[in-house]
Scaffold this motif. Structure first.
Motif, short mmCIF file in Angstrom:
data_model
loop_
_atom_site.label_atom_id
_atom_site.label_comp_id
_atom_site.label_asym_id
_atom_site.label_seq_id
_atom_site.Cartn_x
_atom_site.Cartn_y
_atom_site.Cartn_z
N LEU A 72 0.81 -1.22 0.00
CA LEU A 72 0.00 0.00 0.00
C LEU A 72 0.84 1.27 0.00
CD1 LEU A 72 -2.68 -1.17 2.59
CD2 LEU A 72 -2.77 -1.31 0.09
N ILE A 73 2.16 1.10 -0.01
CA ILE A 73 3.06 2.25 0.04
C ILE A 73 4.04 2.19 -1.12
CG2 ILE A 73 2.94 2.46 2.57
CD1 ILE A 73 5.67 0.99 2.66
N THR A 74 4.67 3.31 -1.40
CA THR A 74 5.74 3.35 -2.38
C THR A 74 7.02 2.84 -1.73
OG1 THR A 74 4.77 5.22 -3.55
CG2 THR A 74 7.14 4.89 -3.83
N ILE A 75 7.71 1.99 -2.43
CA ILE A 75 9.00 1.49 -1.97
C ILE A 75 10.06 2.11 -2.86
CG2 ILE A 75 10.46 -0.55 -1.69
CD1 ILE A 75 7.85 -2.13 -1.19
N ASN A 76 10.93 2.89 -2.27
CA ASN A 76 11.98 3.57 -3.02
C ASN A 76 13.20 2.68 -3.16
OD1 ASN A 76 10.58 6.13 -3.27
ND2 ASN A 76 10.91 6.33 -1.07
N GLY A 100 15.37 -2.40 -4.53
CA GLY A 100 13.97 -2.73 -4.72
C GLY A 100 13.13 -1.49 -4.86
N THR A 101 12.13 -1.59 -5.69
CA THR A 101 11.20 -0.48 -5.90
C THR A 101 9.79 -1.02 -6.08
OG1 THR A 101 11.51 -0.51 -8.30
CG2 THR A 101 12.94 0.97 -7.05
N SER A 102 8.83 -0.16 -5.82
CA SER A 102 7.43 -0.47 -6.06
C SER A 102 6.64 0.81 -5.96
CB SER A 102 6.91 -1.47 -5.03
OG SER A 102 5.52 -1.65 -5.20
N GLY A 103 5.63 0.93 -6.79
CA GLY A 103 4.65 1.98 -6.59
C GLY A 103 3.58 1.44 -5.67
N PRO A 104 2.67 2.29 -5.21
CA PRO A 104 1.56 1.75 -4.42
C PRO A 104 0.84 0.67 -5.22
CG PRO A 104 1.53 4.14 -4.41
CD PRO A 104 2.56 3.72 -5.41
N PRO A 148 12.75 1.38 6.17
CA PRO A 148 12.18 2.54 6.88
C PRO A 148 11.09 2.17 7.88
CG PRO A 148 12.39 3.03 4.55
CD PRO A 148 12.68 1.56 4.73
N ASN A 149 10.29 1.13 7.58
CA ASN A 149 9.17 0.77 8.44
C ASN A 149 9.44 -0.46 9.33
OD1 ASN A 149 7.64 2.88 7.47
ND2 ASN A 149 6.73 1.65 5.85
N ASN A 150 10.62 -1.07 9.19
CA ASN A 150 10.99 -2.24 9.97
C ASN A 150 9.94 -3.36 9.87
OD1 ASN A 150 12.83 -3.64 11.55
ND2 ASN A 150 11.81 -3.06 13.45
N VAL A 151 9.53 -3.66 8.64
CA VAL A 151 8.55 -4.72 8.38
C VAL A 151 9.22 -5.79 7.53
CG1 VAL A 151 6.38 -5.28 7.21
CG2 VAL A 151 6.59 -3.15 8.51
N ASP A 152 9.03 -7.06 7.91
CA ASP A 152 9.54 -8.18 7.13
C ASP A 152 8.44 -8.76 6.27
OD1 ASP A 152 12.23 -8.27 8.08
OD2 ASP A 152 11.53 -9.24 9.92
N ILE A 153 8.84 -9.28 5.11
CA ILE A 153 7.95 -10.07 4.25
C ILE A 153 8.67 -11.37 3.98
CG2 ILE A 153 6.71 -10.22 2.07
CD1 ILE A 153 6.84 -7.13 1.94
N TRP A 154 8.07 -12.49 4.40
CA TRP A 154 8.64 -13.81 4.19
C TRP A 154 7.84 -14.51 3.09
CZ3 TRP A 154 6.68 -12.95 9.38
CH2 TRP A 154 7.62 -12.38 10.24
N CYS A 155 8.52 -15.18 2.18
CA CYS A 155 7.85 -15.88 1.08
C CYS A 155 8.39 -17.30 0.97
CB CYS A 155 8.10 -15.15 -0.24
SG CYS A 155 7.53 -13.44 -0.28
N VAL A 156 7.48 -18.24 0.71
CA VAL A 156 7.85 -19.63 0.44
C VAL A 156 7.44 -19.99 -0.98
CG1 VAL A 156 7.81 -20.41 2.84
CG2 VAL A 156 5.72 -20.52 1.49
#
Length: 167
Positions: A72-76, A100-104, A148-156
């Motif tokens: 839901l956020i932009t990743i710079n 890594g980058t992403s738009g919303p 910046p947000n100290n959030v992890d994303i784990w993927c299998v």
């Protein structure tokens, strides 16, 4: 033989010799695009199941990926620290880096990432390391950390690469 014909013949022989030299010397290659399915979970409880990830390698043997997550956020650029574990002929091959980058609403683009562990040679196949869901801090093959947000994303991994991905 006229002078112009002799020069043309000489140029043709030179060009053929150069082409043979390049062919015998070999060139670096790139693999992909290769797709696989992943289930992902964030450390704040957002689940992404059955998401397509597309992986490529470049001539420098770096790994890049695009994962169909919808943040839901932009990743710079530089906001993500990434670790990706893939299977190689001799065991796990790890790629990591900060990129890594992403738009919303995504997708998330990762890399290029350098190989940081494992043994693999140019042209060898890599595989998706698959495991049961749910992904977690101790069960993942791709891990993203949003700095910046100290959030992890784990993927299998949930499926094999199609087509095969080469290093």
């Amino acid at each position: 033989m006229s002078r112009s014909k002799a020069l043309a013949a000489g140029a043709a022989v030179f060009a053929g010799a150069m082409a043979a030299t390049v062919a015998l010397g070999g060139t670096a290659t790139a693999g992909g695009p290769s797709t696989a399915k992943y289930d992902c979970l964030t450390s704040i409880g957002i689940s992404y199941t059955g998401k397509t990830a597309t992986f490529t390698t470049n001539a420098s043997h770096q790994l890049s990926a695009t994962i169909a997550l919808a943040p839901l956020i932009t990743i710079n650029n530089g906001d993500l620290t990434i670790t990706a574990n893939l299977g190689g002929p001799s065991g796990t091959v790890t790629f990591s880096g900060t990129a890594g980058t992403s738009g919303p609403f995504g997708p998330v683009n990762l890399g290029p990432l350098n190989k940081t562990a494992g043994t693999i040679s140019a042209g060898q196949a890599m595989t998706v390391i698959q495991s049961a869901s749910p992904p977690s801090a101790t069960n993942w093959s791709v891990k993203l950390h949003h700095n910046p947000n100290n959030v992890d994303i784990w993927c299998v991994g949930k499926s094999a690469f199609s087509p095969a991905l080469t290093y």
